[in-house]
Design a protein around this motif. Structure first.
Motif, mmCIF file in Angstrom:
data_model
loop_
_atom_site.group_PDB
_atom_site.id
_atom_site.type_symbol
_atom_site.label_atom_id
_atom_site.label_comp_id
_atom_site.label_asym_id
_atom_site.label_seq_id
_atom_site.Cartn_x
_atom_site.Cartn_y
_atom_site.Cartn_z
ATOM 1 N N TYR A 1 3.470 11.861 2.494
ATOM 2 C CA TYR A 1 2.218 11.662 2.942
ATOM 3 C C TYR A 1 2.376 10.644 3.977
ATOM 4 N N LEU A 2 1.916 10.886 5.208
ATOM 5 C CA LEU A 2 1.887 9.826 5.973
ATOM 6 C C LEU A 2 0.447 9.497 6.500
ATOM 7 N N SER A 3 0.004 8.216 6.786
ATOM 8 C CA SER A 3 -1.213 7.908 7.422
ATOM 9 C C SER A 3 -1.170 6.940 8.427
ATOM 10 N N TYR A 4 -2.137 6.971 9.081
ATOM 11 C CA TYR A 4 -2.118 5.984 10.454
ATOM 12 C C TYR A 4 -3.603 5.552 10.353
ATOM 13 N N ASP A 5 -3.823 4.173 10.366
ATOM 14 C CA ASP A 5 -5.297 3.733 10.713
ATOM 15 C C ASP A 5 -5.336 2.843 11.851
ATOM 16 N N ASP A 6 -6.155 2.999 12.557
ATOM 17 C CA ASP A 6 -6.467 1.938 13.827
ATOM 18 C C ASP A 6 -7.885 1.772 13.739
ATOM 19 N N GLU B 1 -4.269 -2.542 12.377
ATOM 20 C CA GLU B 1 -3.556 -1.174 12.328
ATOM 21 C C GLU B 1 -2.575 -1.187 11.215
ATOM 22 N N ARG B 2 -2.654 0.027 10.762
ATOM 23 C CA ARG B 2 -1.611 0.532 9.639
ATOM 24 C C ARG B 2 -0.988 1.625 9.716
ATOM 25 N N TYR B 3 0.274 1.586 9.479
ATOM 26 C CA TYR B 3 1.001 2.738 9.180
ATOM 27 C C TYR B 3 1.489 2.973 7.761
ATOM 28 N N SER B 4 1.392 4.123 6.984
ATOM 29 C CA SER B 4 2.260 4.101 5.809
ATOM 30 C C SER B 4 2.602 5.499 5.604
ATOM 31 N N GLY B 5 3.670 5.366 4.869
ATOM 32 C CA GLY B 5 4.384 6.610 4.568
ATOM 33 C C GLY B 5 4.721 6.542 2.924
ATOM 34 N N ARG B 6 4.775 7.870 2.339
ATOM 35 C CA ARG B 6 4.882 7.874 1.008
ATOM 36 C C ARG B 6 5.803 9.107 0.717
ATOM 37 N N PHE B 7 6.634 8.993 -0.476
ATOM 38 C CA PHE B 7 7.356 10.423 -0.664
ATOM 39 C C PHE B 7 7.502 10.164 -2.164
ATOM 40 N N ASN B 8 7.413 11.407 -2.815
ATOM 41 C CA ASN B 8 7.417 11.484 -4.231
ATOM 42 C C ASN B 8 8.011 12.685 -4.645
ATOM 43 N N VAL B 9 8.875 12.634 -5.833
ATOM 44 C CA VAL B 9 9.477 13.951 -6.148
ATOM 45 C C VAL B 9 9.336 13.902 -7.746
ATOM 46 N N GLU B 10 9.359 14.931 -8.458
ATOM 47 C CA GLU B 10 9.526 15.174 -9.723
ATOM 48 C C GLU B 10 10.297 16.316 -10.034
ATOM 49 N N THR B 11 11.359 16.263 -10.828
ATOM 50 C CA THR B 11 12.010 17.445 -10.992
ATOM 51 C C THR B 11 12.488 17.725 -12.511
ATOM 52 N N ASN C 1 2.898 -0.491 6.586
ATOM 53 C CA ASN C 1 2.910 -1.851 7.671
ATOM 54 C C ASN C 1 1.396 -1.878 8.019
ATOM 55 N N GLN C 2 1.004 -3.196 7.965
ATOM 56 C CA GLN C 2 -0.232 -3.513 8.309
ATOM 57 C C GLN C 2 -0.281 -4.607 9.306
ATOM 58 N N SER C 3 -0.870 -4.444 10.559
ATOM 59 C CA SER C 3 -0.949 -5.800 11.299
ATOM 60 C C SER C 3 -2.220 -5.802 11.538
ATOM 61 N N GLN C 4 -2.871 -7.074 11.680
ATOM 62 C CA GLN C 4 -4.342 -7.447 12.057
ATOM 63 C C GLN C 4 -4.384 -8.576 12.690
ATOM 64 N N LYS C 5 -5.436 -8.582 13.491
ATOM 65 C CA LYS C 5 -5.847 -9.904 14.289
ATOM 66 C C LYS C 5 -7.020 -10.209 13.447
ATOM 67 N N LEU D 1 -2.586 -13.663 13.937
ATOM 68 C CA LEU D 1 -1.906 -12.471 13.561
ATOM 69 C C LEU D 1 -1.549 -12.412 12.121
ATOM 70 N N LEU D 2 -1.800 -11.420 11.358
ATOM 71 C CA LEU D 2 -1.171 -11.050 10.091
ATOM 72 C C LEU D 2 -0.555 -9.681 9.750
ATOM 73 N N ASN D 3 0.789 -10.079 9.478
ATOM 74 C CA ASN D 3 1.543 -8.631 9.241
ATOM 75 C C ASN D 3 1.997 -8.486 7.937
ATOM 76 N N THR D 4 1.728 -7.477 7.270
ATOM 77 C CA THR D 4 1.918 -7.202 5.919
ATOM 78 C C THR D 4 2.619 -5.798 5.638
ATOM 79 N N GLN D 5 3.827 -6.066 5.143
ATOM 80 C CA GLN D 5 4.635 -4.851 4.674
ATOM 81 C C GLN D 5 4.580 -4.832 3.129
ATOM 82 N N ASN D 6 4.332 -3.744 2.607
ATOM 83 C CA ASN D 6 3.914 -3.345 1.028
ATOM 84 C C ASN D 6 5.024 -2.405 0.682
ATOM 85 N N ILE D 7 5.830 -2.537 -0.172
ATOM 86 C CA ILE D 7 6.762 -1.515 -0.630
ATOM 87 C C ILE D 7 6.486 -1.474 -2.046
#
Lengths: 502, 1151
Positions: B471-476, B487-497, B513-517, B568-574
């Motif tokens: 899953y990829l998403s981009y918000d501007d 502005e936010r980029y995010s990516g997600r990967f999941n797997v079940e096996t 990864n979210q940047s905001q002014k 400016l505020l930068n947030t990385q969320n893992i």
């Protein structure tokens, strides 16, 4: 087999639970010491005492809400403000003060925190084994001096105040203390200061900004002078003590009057000359811009500072009450009524009032917009005036030494020497001199309640405190001999009672 | 052993993170697990779901011979599946633990199955397209009055193969049948006007109106194995009908109806009892969520957020944001809100404020499937505030001057006041006759049409043993005020096996990864206070400002502060987790999960060298503030479920969880820059570096929990939950606490007397009582921490160490006791459904930062003193008003009413909150008997009239001054006359959502309402109470004059002449409102158009958000708070960032 494995898993759960993981759940604060791991090294003792100094700054400052130190100025009737939103100032000035006043709360809170830090230091420093005797006594001396200073303010502002001399914990009786009679508080102050005088080995004078023996003796003479007057009315015995302590400071020849008034606020001369003890600020560490904000005329664009709040300026009648020709009322000595606007430093504009040049940091206002100006707690001028007043009382009239002391101050003001006065005349002359010399330095109101007299700037005479009408209307009552105990304090401590009238 | 690799890796990582006795225990646990896995592999197989890879094709037509002697049923089924070479799908807990003895010779597969399943209540299905033998519970068949007959064939829509075993029921009844081995069925129905419901594992449910036909052939479409009514609960899922607790759900469809930036927005108004307050229109603004009111005075009242089992950091992050808001709503499959004690108790000490469970989208077992969602929107402010224009401002200044002598005769005599007309000489601003050259509308300058893009792309797929999703998403997002964006980029990967029949594993990793002014608060303030007579810039390009006009309070102009004060505020969320499932027996499985949430933030700020008030005095101010929050958790959960004798159904879990959270932060600041060029990028070049700051802190929790659900005869539901939590936040005296709960449910509609009732189609009553805890206080409060002080000697800094925190070794958990009574009612085949709850929640041993007598040297101490109560009613109503073939209309309505009362505080004394106000005193208080955080202020009686001059004089006031009520009649207006005057928390709130669909069109109208919330609009301090030093609200034109005495606004005068400014009833306003929150029209392109293009679905929509707001509030928006503090609701100390009215065009495309 499957059953067996289930049992194994289940039992491993149980082991996990029973073991409790107590170590896993034990964390200690990595960013601060706790009482359990502190007070073990000589450096800890130094830092413990350093902490006590911080609260000297708490009542200074200033901004759009005024500043706590304005509290005692507005109850003299000699100060004015144009900061319409500083309700704390306006209420006091109108003698409508209430127990919710934030200024009183700041005095109370910060002074008691200073005392708590002193109590911690005094209780724990003696147990630090590696601490040398001389260093230990010096540190204990500084702590005791500061504790005495804080109590001296509290007892004069609030009357009977809880006297706490030991560290407080959640289960201490002193967590919710009762009020201690004024006399006992004074005794504790004197005990602290006399201990320091005889045991601390403090230097008589130095320029570091730390407590000196000169400061100890000056404070002690001020305390004795107050004990001679109201509310204790200890009389001549205390005048004698006050006189002796002031004399020791004078005779030490460690201090002198500056030649000019400009030197009093010269940042390069701080902690020297006339200054006996000051609250330390530093532009780079803890600035004192608030003092500028609150003393600058309201939005007249004369300063580089963005904030000009008109928080306090002199009541016009008071400035006019100085003798004619008094150097102190010349433009830009103690006061100023005109200044150049930022937009054009070559012109001057009339400010429409007498603002306090005593605290005007010229370089900050005109060049840097950062002020590191110290606040003077004791100047040598005060020692001279304490001496003059006490000497007059002890000897049934002014002596030459008494005249010399007061005239030294008058000479700097370029007004004629006092001479040929009766004891009563001399007494009032010294008071008047003190009001004029130490104006807006948080001294005047304390003297007013000590002598139970108020200065009428129009007639130039002293009237009874209770019943004295300010030039702008309100009249002092018995109630204004003290400030209210902060309402929040009474809410949180059922053992406290409020002062009469609040 | 290789099968245990994943398990041991988990254990290993985990061991690294801990120490001491714990390490040993956990290590043992790891060893046991490894051993268990070995045992499993070497002994019998496990059967949960086993899918055999088909190397050779299956042979279901083959005749089988079975000779079984005392073989367990599951084993027998497996043998049969092996025999015909097909996979086997079954739910272990449905298979009775019985042994079979059979002797079959050369029979068909179906005959063999009949023999095996005889008397078990199970049935088998073998879809020819799937090579999987499916065993599941038989439908209860009931005889009804049946008059007509329908028959047909069911096929797989993709392959065209027939599907045996498809369930067919008559909608709203339990009448039904299943297709035979040829996919054919025949059914008698009450009438030919009914609707048939076709359902089968792995396929989408289809509803087909009979419409008088007697033959109906149906093609089924594959779907992920997920029932509609499955609800995610703590550590598991449950049938909605089996729930005994109060749980609200927002599903994917509802999420898709709104285009939102964060979860809070997506959740707003969807679930009763959940109060989402979107306080600001600023991109990245920090909404507050309260579930059933505030439970605590001193703690955060934020709910606990759990994303796919991983608890998020509870600490509020920089700028008041919360970790949850950096997760894009588009990646969410469902949101569940746990409200009552029965639902939340499984989270024990963290459940007191409710729990929000987020389930993210997962891969499918088919595919690959591609989804692309995109939208573009444009937003603009919906309202402008009336402020003075140039002419009005100058006029007000003149009026004020004319009153100067009245209010300050002495100052006037001394020449303090000058006629403002005389200072209008600056040729940059005035013409030669003193008329202004400019009339700037600062709101027009500050606002813009804000454009926002969102793009989401997902690819999911898998086969029968593995599924994955990317899953990829981009918000501007642009703010409606210039210079603010996100502005936010995010990516997600999941797997079940499924590694083996007994072992499955999976994991997911999300990064955003979210940047905001952000705008400096002065940007908002100067929006009103910038005067109209100055331009943004002079023709020569230099900034203009209020200070160019003498006598002004000189804040920088709005555009300038927005541009030159950089925030400016930068947030990385893992967010990551890996998990394994091990099935020990058919009924018992172990789920192990290792999860982590790491948030790093950095706030970069620079404020220019010439910005008055902000940084001119310091010659430029730069700061960088990095921080990190990292927590991890390790959990093992045993799940046991079984049915006995057809009437007893048990589901039980036993779990263990440990977690640690570590946070650190620092601030570096410097003043004095030689040029603005460097901004925050090179602090070392400043000539006045400020003292740095840093701190770290850590806490751990260890918990054991269990829940038992027991259902008798599908009618009587019982749930018992218990959790023991241990936390490092408390001293060893009180480290552990136990939080139990119990709940009962009765599905009345399953009773005989309600069977086939003409009106009531569903009725369930439930009640619960339980305890949850709250421990969200700062760390280390139980020990006596010493603080850092600063002393100055010889002009240099000397560190001091002194009192800071009073030790309270007896500190313990705050306990919430909650009772809930709920009813779920469905009428007329559930065309009307109602869910209602009443509750009472009492917080006891409240962790109170109780104010101490300051004589101690300490301001406060955390103690367990005090109690507070929330009482409330929640109602959710769903009706299907019209359900035609082409047109349908449904309505969702919900309302929540909550009452809060502080019952007990330490010694009964008030606690002041919310900081001071301009007039002195506290903005709000917490007082016994009142709702938490009640606004304090004067009662405004308007202004003193001319004929009240004498009375006014008693208060040192003149006619034209503000008249406050002398509450205590002591002849003076002071702090003693301030009283509780209002509260920012609403009495009630809710939503009304109508959905209309016509053929492929759908229209949703979503209205939001709130009432009983007061707003303390302190912003008027600077724009109404005083004039002539900055711009003011238009309302000052209604100030007191001898001819206009009936007004709350004081006579205009220069501020130096004295004025009153205090929080009072005039400032406080009613914030009730009705808002047109969301209107969406969407169109699903018909399948016959899409099919040739291999497009699964294509939806286009247009949305209008925040279309209108009906309110009496004078500011921009009644949902307001200008600070992120826990109790700041409704308090606007300055001006708020306005919300925008937004129009969105979007598309959802599925391949």
């Amino acid at each position: 087999m499957r059953k067996l494995t289930s049992y194994i898993i289940l039992s491993s759960f149980i082991v996990l639970v029973v073991s409790g993981c107590d170590e896993f759940l034990s964390h200690s604060d990595p960013t601060s010491f706790t009482k359990n791991n502190y007070y073990t090294e000589p450096a800890h003792a130094e830092a413990a005492v350093n902490a006590i100094y911080e609260d000297l700054r708490a009542v200074r400052g200033g901004g759009f809400g005024g500043a706590p130190w304005l509290m005692t100025e507005f109850q003299t009737g000699l100060a004015n403000t144009e900061l319409g939103q500083a309700t704390n100032s306006l209420d006091i000035r109108a003698l409508d003060n209430s127990a919710d006043n934030g200024y009183g709360q700041t005095y109370w809170n910060s002074h008691y925190r200073g005392i708590a830090n002193a109590n911690e230091a005094l209780a724990n420093i003696p147990n630090i084994e590696q601490l040398g005797e001389a260093q230990k006594n010096r540190l204990l001396g500084e702590a005791r001096f500061l504790r005495a200073y804080y109590y001296y303010n509290l007892v004069r502002i609030f009357g009977d105040v809880p006297l706490i001399l030991e560290p407080v914990g959640l289960d201490s009786e002193n967590l919710a203390p009762e009020r201690t009679p004024v006399a006992d508080v004074y005794n504790a102050i004197v005990e602290d200061l006399t201990w320091v005088e005889s045991n601390s080995g403090l230097p008589f004078n130095n320029e570091s900004g730390r407590v000196t023996m000169g400061a100890v003796k000056t404070l002690l003479s001020s305390v004795y002078l107050t004990m001679a007057g109201y509310p204790l009315q200890g009389g001549d015995q205390y005048f004698q003590l006050a006189r002796d302590k002031a004399k020791e400071v004078i005779d030490s020849q460690e201090y002198r009057l500056f030649d000019t008034y400009g030197e009093i606020k010269d940042v390069s001369l701080e902690n020297t000359g006339e200054h006996i003890f000051m609250v330390q600020f530093d532009a780079e560490i803890v600035d004192h811009n608030g003092l500028q904000y609150v003393t600058l005329p309201y939005n007249q664009d004369i300063s580089l500072f963005s904030a000009e709040t008109g928080g306090i300026f002199a009541q016009e009648e008071f400035v006019e009450s100085y003798e004619s020709g008094d150097k102190r009322t010349e433009e830009k000595q103690f006061y100023y009524s005109e200044f150049s606007p930022v937009s054009d430093r070559n012109t001057t504009k009339n400010l429409g009032g007498w603002y306090l040049y005593k605290f005007f940091d010229y370089e900050a206002n005109v060049e840097t917009a950062v002020s590191g100006m110290n606040w003077p707690l004791f100047r040598y001028a005060e020692v001279l005036l304490i001496f003059a007043e006490a000497e007059n009382e002890v000897n049934g009239g002014p002596t030459t030494e008494a005249y010399d002391a007061v005239n030294e101050i008058r000479e700097r003001a370029e007004i004629s020497d006092l001479s040929g006065l009766s004891q009563d005349e001399f007494r009032e002359a010294v008071w008047e001199e003190k009001f004029h010399e130490l104006s807006f330095e948080n001294k005047t109101w304390f003297d007013m309640v000590r002598i139970r007299k108020a200065y009428d700037p129009v007639s130039g005479t002293f009237e009874d405190y209770v019943g004295h009408q300010f030039v702008y209307g309100p009249t002092l009552s018995e109630r204004e001999l003290l400030y209210p105990i902060p309402a929040s304090e009474i809410r949180n401590n059922e053992n406290l009672s409020q002062n009469e009238g609040y | 052993m290789n099968k245990c690799n994943i398990g041991t890796k988990i254990c290993y990582d985990f061991v690294l993170g801990i120490k001491g006795t714990c390490l040993l225990t956990v290590f043992l646990l790891a060893l046991f697990q490894a051993g268990v896995a070995n045992n499993l592999q070497s002994s019998e197989k496990s059967y949960k779901v086993q899918l055999v890879a088909n190397e050779s094709s299956s042979d279901t037509q083959k005749k089988v011979t079975l000779k079984l002697d005392e073989v367990r049923l599951v084993s027998a089924l497996e043998i049969l599946a092996d025999e015909v070479n097909v996979g086997l799908a079954l739910q272990v807990n449905h298979i009775p633990d019985k042994k079979v003895t059979l002797n079959l010779d050369e029979v068909s597969v179906f005959k063999a199955l009949d023999a095996l399943l005889d008397g078990t209540g199970l049935e088998a299905a073998l879809p020819s397209s799937r090579d999987v033998l499916i065993i599941r519970k038989n439908l209860k068949m009931q005889k009804m009055k049946q008059v007509e007959s329908v028959s047909g064939t069911v096929t797989d829509a993709e392959s065209g193969d027939t599907i045996p075993g498809v369930n067919i029921t008559v909608k709203g009844t339990t009448t039904g049948t299943a297709t035979d081995s040829d996919g054919q069925y025949s059914l008698t129905v009450p009438s030919l006007n009914d609707t048939l419901v076709f359902s089968f594992i792995g396929y989408e449910i289809q509803q087909v109106p009979i419409n008088g036909r007697t033959t109906i052939d149906v093609g089924m479409t594959s779907e992920a194995i997920m029932g509609e009514d499955i609800v995610v609960v703590g550590y598991g899922t449950q049938q909605k009908s089996d729930l005994t607790g109060s749980v609200g759900t927002v599903d994917e469809d509802a999420l898709q109806q709104r285009s939102s930036t964060n979860v809070s927005q997506a959740l707003a108004g969807r679930v009763s009892g959940v109060d989402v307050s979107l306080n600001s229109g600023e991109p990245g603004g920090s909404p507050q969520i309260r579930i059933r009111g505030s439970s605590s005075v001193s703690n955060t009242n934020d709910p606990l957020y759990v994303v796919d089992g991983v608890m998020l950091n509870v600490e509020r992050m920089q700028s008041g944001s919360h970790a949850i808001n950096s997760i894009p709503p588009s990646s969410i499959e469902s949101i569940e809100v746990l409200k009552d004690a029965s639902a939340t108790a499984i989270y024990g000490a963290r459940g007191a404020n409710g729990v929000v469970l987020i389930t993210t989208k997962k891969g499918t077992r088919e595919g690959p499937r591609v989804n692309y969602d995109a939208s573009v929107s444009t937003g603009s402010v919906s309202k402008k505030i009336d402020v003075l224009n140039a002419e009005e401002f100058l006029r007000v200044e003149e009026i004020a001057y004319s009153n100067a002598e009245k209010y300050d005769p002495a100052g006037f005599a001394a020449g303090k006041y000058t006629n403002p007309v005389d200072k209008r000489t600056d040729p940059r601003l005035f013409d030669s006759s003193g008329n202004p050259l400019y009339d700037t509308d600062w709101q027009d300058e500050a606002f813009r049409q804000a454009i926002t893009h969102r793009h989401n792309l997902s690819v999911s797929g898998g086969d029968q043993s593995t599924s994955y999703g990317i899953y990829l998403s981009y918000d501007d997002e642009e703010g409606v005020m210039k210079d603010s964006w996100l502005e936010r980029y995010s990516g997600r990967f999941n797997v079940e096996t499924e590694i083996a029949g007994w072992l499955s594993a999976g994991g997911s990793l999300t990064y955003s990864n979210q940047s905001q002014k952000e705008l400096h608060p002065w940007s908002m303030r100067m929006l009103y206070e910038s005067i109209a007579i100055v331009p943004v810039k002079y023709p020569d390009g230099t900034w203009a400002g209020n200070e160019d006009y003498p006598g002004m309070e000189g804040g920088p102009n709005q555009r300038r502060v927005s541009e030159e004060s950089i925030h400016l505020l930068n947030t990385q969320n893992i967010l990551a987790n890996i998990h394994t499932n091990i099935s020990f027996t058919d009924n018992l499985e172990l789920r192990t999960m290792l999860g982590t949430n790491v948030i790093t933030q950095e706030q970069d700020r620079y404020s220019g060298r010439t910005l008055p008030f902000l940084s001119r005095d310091q010659n430029g101010v730069a700061s960088i503030s990095p921080s990190q929050n990292a927590n991890w958790q390790f959990e093992n959960i045993l799940n046991y479920s079984n049915d006995f004798s057809d009437v007893h159904s048990v589901n039980a879990i036993l779990g263990q969880s440990i977690q640690t959270s570590h946070s650190s932060s620092s601030v570096a600041q410097a003043w004095g820059f030689l040029d603005d060029y460097f901004e925050y990028n090179n602090l070392g070049i400043a000539d006045n570096p400020r003292p740095p700051n840093s701190s770290t802190s850590e806490y751990s929790m260890s918990s054991v929990f269990s829940r038992i659900n027991y259902t008798y005869n599908d009618k009587y539901l019982f749930t018992v939950t218990g959790r023991v939590d241990g936390s490092s936040k408390f001293g060893s005296n009180n480290r552990y606490a136990f939080f139990p709960s119990a709940a009962l449910g009765w599905r009345v509609s399953e009773e005989d007397f309600l069977q086939d009732h003409p009106v009531i189609s569903n009725l369930k009553v439930r009640t619960s009582y339980g305890l949850t805890g709250n421990s969200e206080i700062a760390n280390y409060q139980y020990e006596a921490g010493l603080g850092t002080y600063t002393a100055i000697f010889n002009g240099s800094r000397n560190v001091g160490v002194g009192v800071q925190r009073l030790a309270n070794p007896d500190l313990k958990w705050e306990v919430n006791k909650q009772i809930d009574l709920g009813i779920e009612l469905g009428l007329f085949d559930n065309r009307i459904s109602v869910e209602a709850d009443v509750y009472r929640r009492k917080s006891e041993d409240m962790l109170l930062e109780r104010p101490l007598p300051r004589t101690s040297g300490y301001a406060t101490v955390f103690e367990n003193i005090g109690s507070m109560e929330n009482r409330g009613i929640e109602l959710a109503l769903t009706t299907y008003n019209v359900q035609g073939e082409d047109f349908s209309w449904s309505t969702d309505f919900n309302i929540s009413i909550n009452e809060n009362e502080v019952l007990k505080l330490h010694g009964g004394s008030d606690i002041e909150t919310g900081g001071g106000v301009h007039g002195g005193g506290a903005g709000s208080i917490i007082r016994e008997g009142l709702p938490v955080n009640t606004f304090m202020g004067y009662i405004s009686l308007g202004t003193w009239n001319t004929d009240e001059a004498q009375e006014a004089a008693q208060y040192n006031r003149l006619p034209g001054d503000i008249k406050y009520k002398d509450v205590n009649n002591d002849g003076a207006i002071n702090q003693d006359d301030r009283v509780p005057i209002g509260n920012g928390v609403p009495d009630g709130y809710g939503s009304l959502i109508n959905t209309f669909s016509y053929k492929n069109f759908e229209f949703t109208a979503d209205l939001q309402f709130m009432y009983g919330n007061d707003i303390m609009w302190e912003a008027v301090h600077s724009t109404e109470d005083r004039v002539g030093i900055a711009n003011a609200l238009g309302s000052v034109l209604n100030a007191w004059t001898p001819d206009n005495q009936d007004t709350p606004i004081a006579q205009l005068r220069p501020t130096q002449a004295g004025y009153d400014t205090d929080n009072d009833t005039h400032r406080m306003q009613d914030g009730s409102f009705i808002r047109g929150r969301n209107f969406t029209l969407s169109y699903n392109l018909p399948q016959d158009i899409l099919n040739p293009w291999s497009i699964r679905n294509l939806r286009v929509y247009v949305t209008a958000q925040n279309l209108f707001t009906i309110t009496e509030f004078r500011g921009y928006d009644p949902e307001i708070s200008t600070s992120g503090a826990p109790f700041s609701r409704g308090r606007a100390q300055y001006f708020e960032y306005p919300k925008s009215r937004t129009f969105i065009l979007g598309v959802n495309l599925g391949l």
